[in-house]
Scaffold this motif. Sequence first.
Motif, PDB file in Angstrom:
ATOM      1  N   GLU A  75       0.862  -1.231  -0.245  1.00  0.00           N
ATOM      2  CA  GLU A  75      -0.037   0.081  -0.013  1.00  0.00           C
ATOM      3  C   GLU A  75       0.921   1.337  -0.123  1.00  0.00           C
ATOM      4  N   ARG A 100      -3.754   5.669  -9.679  1.00  0.00           N
ATOM      5  CA  ARG A 100      -3.130   5.366  -8.418  1.00  0.00           C
ATOM      6  C   ARG A 100      -4.022   4.526  -7.793  1.00  0.00           C
ATOM      7  N   PRO A 101      -3.829   3.124  -7.078  1.00  0.00           N
ATOM      8  CA  PRO A 101      -4.770   2.364  -6.408  1.00  0.00           C
ATOM      9  C   PRO A 101      -4.941   3.051  -4.936  1.00  0.00           C
ATOM     10  N   TRP A 102      -3.838   3.152  -4.532  1.00  0.00           N
ATOM     11  CA  TRP A 102      -3.397   3.683  -3.300  1.00  0.00           C
ATOM     12  C   TRP A 102      -3.365   5.126  -2.739  1.00  0.00           C
ATOM     13  N   ARG A 128      -8.078   8.635  -5.743  1.00  0.00           N
ATOM     14  CA  ARG A 128      -7.119   7.557  -5.051  1.00  0.00           C
ATOM     15  C   ARG A 128      -7.736   7.339  -3.954  1.00  0.00           C
ATOM     16  N   MET A 131     -10.692   4.811  -4.549  1.00  0.00           N
ATOM     17  CA  MET A 131      -9.921   3.490  -4.976  1.00  0.00           C
ATOM     18  C   MET A 131      -9.675   2.775  -3.614  1.00  0.00           C
ATOM     19  N   ASN A 132      -8.976   3.243  -2.622  1.00  0.00           N
ATOM     20  CA  ASN A 132      -8.400   2.790  -1.337  1.00  0.00           C
ATOM     21  C   ASN A 132      -9.547   2.313  -0.695  1.00  0.00           C
ATOM     22  N   ILE A 135     -11.049  -0.878  -2.033  1.00  0.00           N
ATOM     23  CA  ILE A 135     -10.373  -1.992  -1.772  1.00  0.00           C
ATOM     24  C   ILE A 135     -10.494  -2.646  -0.350  1.00  0.00           C
ATOM     25  N   CYS A 142     -10.183  -6.093  -7.856  1.00  0.00           N
ATOM     26  CA  CYS A 142      -9.588  -5.533  -9.065  1.00  0.00           C
ATOM     27  C   CYS A 142     -10.124  -4.069  -9.487  1.00  0.00           C
ATOM     28  N   VAL A 143      -9.078  -3.370  -9.523  1.00  0.00           N
ATOM     29  CA  VAL A 143      -9.274  -1.866  -9.869  1.00  0.00           C
ATOM     30  C   VAL A 143      -9.101  -1.637 -11.285  1.00  0.00           C
ATOM     31  N   PHE A 145      -8.433   1.004 -14.484  1.00  0.00           N
ATOM     32  CA  PHE A 145      -8.015   2.224 -14.826  1.00  0.00           C
ATOM     33  C   PHE A 145      -8.142   2.298 -16.628  1.00  0.00           C
ATOM     34  N   TYR A 168      -5.745  -3.505 -12.126  1.00  0.00           N
ATOM     35  CA  TYR A 168      -4.820  -3.990 -11.194  1.00  0.00           C
ATOM     36  C   TYR A 168      -5.419  -4.880 -10.208  1.00  0.00           C
TER      37      TYR A 168
END
Length: 243
Positions: A75, A100-102, A128, A131-132, A135, A142-143, A145, A168
């Motif tokens: 992370e 950005r996933p985090w 972001r 997304m965080n 999750i 699965c994210v 983009f 991702y």
Amino acid sequence: HGSEIAHPIPPYTLYNPFYRTEAASDGVGLAELGNKPFLSLMDAGMENNLPFAPLLRPERGVDVIVCLDASANIEIMPWFARAEAWAGDHGAERWPWGARPWAADPLRPSKAEVTLDQSTLSGTRSVRESMNRRIHEDNIRCVVFDQPVASSPLPKKGSVPRPMTLLYLPLLPNSKFRDPKFDPETADFCGTFNDQWTSDQIDLLADLASFNLTQEIERIREAMTVAYKRKRAHRLFQEGLHR
């Protein structure tokens, strides 16, 4: 015996197959390579643990990247920021800028973010954080983009390039897995320097990765379908221009 006896040549040092060869002397950039009897190599993961760079080369024509991330400290790793910086430096126009996933990012902003005004930058940060939350709170594994959420740092060259799709999949624990308490981040046997695994440990880790993938299979199919339709529409449009 010491490692210098067991391995007189360290594993990262190899004989140079181009040493004093005509092929190496032909090009200016290869001249130095031809003068060295040994080559010292390093794992590309030292730069980025997620191998985006080879797939971002324009000549590959990649439309979809499926990224399964098993990084430690997952992370807080800056792999997406580094990939975006590479894309900006090498003219990879189709990177989904701002991906950005985090929420955490220990490095400086990428080139794309430096050029943004504060309101837009705040918007990308909220993406972001969203997304965080998905999750962690919604158990999403699965994210997707498939559109830029930040402006491109590259100079405009006419038409806007068709963005690639990036899927991702982080290797995280799953509350619905057969062992909901299993966390690769904290399990001792999942450490980077552990080279002794039991069959049960291998099965546990592989089963978690497989479970997360299976859980998200419909999301993956939908993203792939959208990417295909977008590519087809782009091809038909280009064909229409040349008729």
